[in-house]
Design a protein around this motif. Sequence first.
Motif, PDB file in Angstrom:
ATOM      1  N   ARG A   1      14.322   8.736 -15.080  1.00 12.86           N
ATOM      2  CA  ARG A   1      14.108   8.637 -13.640  1.00 12.86           C
ATOM      3  C   ARG A   1      12.747   8.012 -13.353  1.00 12.86           C
ATOM      4  N   ALA A   2      11.735   8.352 -14.167  1.00 17.76           N
ATOM      5  CA  ALA A   2      10.415   7.746 -13.990  1.00 17.76           C
ATOM      6  C   ALA A   2      10.470   6.253 -14.250  1.00 17.76           C
ATOM      7  N   ASP A   3      11.332   5.849 -15.203  1.00 16.50           N
ATOM      8  CA  ASP A   3      11.514   4.432 -15.464  1.00 16.50           C
ATOM      9  C   ASP A   3      11.989   3.699 -14.212  1.00 16.50           C
ATOM     10  N   CYS A   4      12.964   4.282 -13.511  1.00 19.79           N
ATOM     11  CA  CYS A   4      13.479   3.652 -12.300  1.00 19.79           C
ATOM     12  C   CYS A   4      12.409   3.557 -11.237  1.00 19.79           C
ATOM     13  N   VAL A   5      11.591   4.604 -11.113  1.00 16.70           N
ATOM     14  CA  VAL A   5      10.548   4.592 -10.080  1.00 16.70           C
ATOM     15  C   VAL A   5       9.489   3.565 -10.394  1.00 16.70           C
TER      16      VAL A   5
ATOM     17  N   VAL B   1       3.109   9.113  -6.228  1.00 15.65           N
ATOM     18  CA  VAL B   1       3.487  10.522  -6.056  1.00 15.65           C
ATOM     19  C   VAL B   1       4.756  10.840  -6.848  1.00 15.65           C
ATOM     20  N   LEU B   2       5.753   9.951  -6.778  1.00 14.52           N
ATOM     21  CA  LEU B   2       6.991  10.185  -7.525  1.00 14.52           C
ATOM     22  C   LEU B   2       6.748  10.165  -9.031  1.00 14.52           C
ATOM     23  N   LEU B   3       5.892   9.252  -9.483  1.00 14.11           N
ATOM     24  CA  LEU B   3       5.619   9.179 -10.915  1.00 14.11           C
ATOM     25  C   LEU B   3       4.894  10.423 -11.412  1.00 14.11           C
TER      26      LEU B   3
ATOM     27  N   MET C   1       0.828  -1.205   0.000  1.00 14.76           N
ATOM     28  CA  MET C   1       0.000   0.000   0.000  1.00 14.76           C
ATOM     29  C   MET C   1       0.863   1.257   0.000  1.00 14.76           C
ATOM     30  N   PHE C   2       1.852   1.314   0.895  1.00 16.10           N
ATOM     31  CA  PHE C   2       2.712   2.485   0.953  1.00 16.10           C
ATOM     32  C   PHE C   2       3.617   2.575  -0.274  1.00 16.10           C
ATOM     33  N   SER C   3       4.004   1.450  -0.820  1.00 13.73           N
ATOM     34  CA  SER C   3       4.812   1.456  -2.039  1.00 13.73           C
ATOM     35  C   SER C   3       4.032   2.062  -3.195  1.00 13.73           C
ATOM     36  N   ILE C   4       2.754   1.703  -3.291  1.00 14.56           N
ATOM     37  CA  ILE C   4       1.922   2.258  -4.355  1.00 14.56           C
ATOM     38  C   ILE C   4       1.721   3.753  -4.171  1.00 14.56           C
TER      39      ILE C   4
ATOM     40  N   ILE D   1      -0.731   5.325 -16.693  1.00 18.91           N
ATOM     41  CA  ILE D   1      -0.558   3.916 -17.086  1.00 18.91           C
ATOM     42  C   ILE D   1      -0.395   3.036 -15.852  1.00 18.91           C
ATOM     43  N   ALA D   2       0.387   3.511 -14.878  1.00 20.23           N
ATOM     44  CA  ALA D   2       0.600   2.738 -13.658  1.00 20.23           C
ATOM     45  C   ALA D   2      -0.693   2.576 -12.871  1.00 20.23           C
ATOM     46  N   ILE D   3      -1.506   3.635 -12.794  1.00 24.81           N
ATOM     47  CA  ILE D   3      -2.766   3.559 -12.049  1.00 24.81           C
ATOM     48  C   ILE D   3      -3.720   2.571 -12.704  1.00 24.81           C
ATOM     49  N   VAL D   4      -3.791   2.593 -14.039  1.00 24.66           N
ATOM     50  CA  VAL D   4      -4.640   1.620 -14.743  1.00 24.66           C
ATOM     51  C   VAL D   4      -4.143   0.204 -14.488  1.00 24.66           C
ATOM     52  N   GLY D   5      -2.820   0.019 -14.516  1.00 27.36           N
ATOM     53  CA  GLY D   5      -2.269  -1.316 -14.252  1.00 27.36           C
ATOM     54  C   GLY D   5      -2.572  -1.794 -12.848  1.00 27.36           C
ATOM     55  N   ILE D   6      -2.492  -0.896 -11.877  1.00 26.74           N
ATOM     56  CA  ILE D   6      -2.797  -1.265 -10.493  1.00 26.74           C
ATOM     57  C   ILE D   6      -4.262  -1.673 -10.363  1.00 26.74           C
ATOM     58  N   ALA D   7      -5.149  -0.901 -11.030  1.00 26.52           N
ATOM     59  CA  ALA D   7      -6.580  -1.249 -10.988  1.00 26.52           C
ATOM     60  C   ALA D   7      -6.834  -2.625 -11.602  1.00 26.52           C
TER      61      ALA D   7
END
Length: 276
Positions: free
Chosen positions: A268-272, A143-145, A135-138, A155-161
């Motif tokens: 940098r976003a790639d690393c995050v 926020v960083l992304l 949860m905290f990782s997400i 894209i990350a939010i859709v993938g998480i859903a």
Amino acid sequence: MLRFLPSIKKLFAIFFVALLFELGFEYFTSLSIQYLIDDAITPRNFTVFYALLLALLVGGILSLVIGVWGDYAMSKMTETILLGLRSDVYRQTQTLSANFYTRYRIGDIVARFSTDIPTVEHALIQLLSVGLLSMFSILIGSVLLFTLEWKLSLIAIVGIALMFLPQKLLSKRAQRFNEQYLEVVESFSNHMDEEMKAYKVIRGFQLQQAMQKRFMKQMQKWFHLGVRKRFIDSNMERLPIMMLSVTQCRYSWRRRLSDISRSYDGRRADCVLFGF
């Protein structure tokens, strides 16, 4: 279970601090790789190179020590809750009426200690060690992304859903199979308890074959339910990983289209993103 919180608040605070430090070091490691390449290796800046290596070394040692400290706090916290649950169940058995003991078998009552409590223990460990960390990782990763690249964040939010979709579709079926599985375990415990107590009657009337047939029938039912239960459980673990793979493919496609790989913030976003 909320009534146990006052007795474990210090342990929970230690565990929470260790969790945040571990998560922070994880993201620091992911982001420091980009700085290591761009600011140290490429320009041959050995001052930055050794500073980053020293920071990673010290952070790794602290993460190991604090992680062990947090694991001990989590173990003690979990056992404190389980001790309270076992004590509550035992005290409840001392106040039950005689009619209750005539309606329920001994195996059903003992199963509350031997089957139900370990299930609660597994759920607690998963919640503390996996649930809170995820949860905290997400939250932190999102926020960083958003700070680095908002398109990748969507894209990350859709993938998480999508990762939660299989859990939603299979949770009721998995719960039903789990309840049936526990009923078979309780029934088996009751039958074994009866056989152990009536072994003289079984030998005297030569009922061994009948008992063996009943045993094999229970084993077959146990087997089929176990296969279904574990098949559903494995799908609930496998399908979110597949959804994550689809999200990563979608991310790579989007990265090529927008040529993010040439942008510093995009790298940098790639690393995050892959540090989730």
